[in-house]
Design a protein around this motif. Structure first.
Motif, PDB file in Angstrom:
ATOM      1  N   ASP A  51       0.837  -1.195   0.000  1.00  0.00           N
ATOM      2  CA  ASP A  51       0.000   0.000   0.000  1.00  0.00           C
ATOM      3  C   ASP A  51       0.879   1.254   0.000  1.00  0.00           C
ATOM      4  N   ASP A  52       0.242   2.414   0.003  1.00  0.00           N
ATOM      5  CA  ASP A  52       0.963   3.679  -0.072  1.00  0.00           C
ATOM      6  C   ASP A  52       1.809   3.963   1.162  1.00  0.00           C
ATOM      7  N   ARG A  53       1.532   3.314   2.272  1.00  0.00           N
ATOM      8  CA  ARG A  53       2.327   3.498   3.484  1.00  0.00           C
ATOM      9  C   ARG A  53       3.578   2.621   3.467  1.00  0.00           C
TER      10      ARG A  53
ATOM     11  N   PRO B  74       6.862   3.335   0.366  1.00  0.00           N
ATOM     12  CA  PRO B  74       8.012   4.225   0.627  1.00  0.00           C
ATOM     13  C   PRO B  74       8.993   3.647   1.651  1.00  0.00           C
TER      14      PRO B  74
ATOM     15  N   VAL C  47      12.767   9.808  -0.860  1.00  0.00           N
ATOM     16  CA  VAL C  47      11.545   9.063  -1.199  1.00  0.00           C
ATOM     17  C   VAL C  47      10.380   9.817  -0.598  1.00  0.00           C
ATOM     18  N   GLY C  48       9.439  10.187  -1.433  1.00  0.00           N
ATOM     19  CA  GLY C  48       8.268  10.917  -0.959  1.00  0.00           C
ATOM     20  C   GLY C  48       7.232  11.000  -2.050  1.00  0.00           C
ATOM     21  N   ARG C  49       6.234  11.819  -1.831  1.00  0.00           N
ATOM     22  CA  ARG C  49       5.162  12.002  -2.812  1.00  0.00           C
ATOM     23  C   ARG C  49       5.534  13.066  -3.816  1.00  0.00           C
ATOM     24  N   ARG C  50       5.081  12.834  -5.037  1.00  0.00           N
ATOM     25  CA  ARG C  50       5.237  13.862  -6.074  1.00  0.00           C
ATOM     26  C   ARG C  50       4.187  14.927  -5.849  1.00  0.00           C
ATOM     27  N   LEU C  51       4.539  16.148  -6.196  1.00  0.00           N
ATOM     28  CA  LEU C  51       3.576  17.263  -6.064  1.00  0.00           C
ATOM     29  C   LEU C  51       2.842  17.477  -7.356  1.00  0.00           C
TER      30      LEU C  51
END
Length: 138
Positions: A112-114, A117, A134-138
């Motif tokens: 999953d998204d958690r 990463p 490592v993180g979310r794209r804006l």
């Protein structure tokens, strides 16, 4: 002494979160190799797997220097630990980082998204790379 007084003077149960953090620090302190450190850190970050009593029983060994992780204790036990499918996929990827098991990188599709990463950061630690974030794209 009343019942209320007895309840308030009874020693408090150890905080589960504090106990988890103590165990995580101890496991990191006793780890000797980069792959094992990356694997332990991933399990600490993911938290639910290392919190499972069956996993702790299979993974954590008490030594004269304190608790240490023995990944070979998990060999062949992934389906007997009471983990759900995502947890098993995550654990399989972690075990593959220390050379145990036959989990392919395609198992990331099950995360999953958690958890994704966390595995990505673990792979970067394994590679010795501190430069890639490592993180979310804006």
């Amino acid at each position: 002494m009343t019942a209320t007084e007895a309840e308030t003077t009874a020693p408090e149960a150890p905080d589960a979160e504090a106990e988890f953090q103590r165990l995580g620090k101890q496991l990191l302190r006793t780890v000797k190799s980069t792959p094992h450190r990356a694997a332990i850190q991933a399990l600490i970050e993911e938290q639910t797997i290392l919190s499972a009593p069956a996993v702790r029983h299979a993974l954590v060994v008490d030594t004269g220097r304190g608790a240490t992780a023995r990944f070979d204790g998990l060999l062949g036990r992934q389906f007997a630990l009471g983990l759900d499918e995502q947890q098993r996929s995550f654990l399989g990827l972690v075990l593959s980082m220390v050379g145990i098991g036959m989990t392919t990188i395609a198992a990331v599709q099950d995360l999953d998204d958690r958890r994704l990463p966390i595995i990505l950061r673990a792979i970067l630690r394994l590679a010795g790379n501190d430069d890639i974030a490592v993180g979310r794209r804006l």
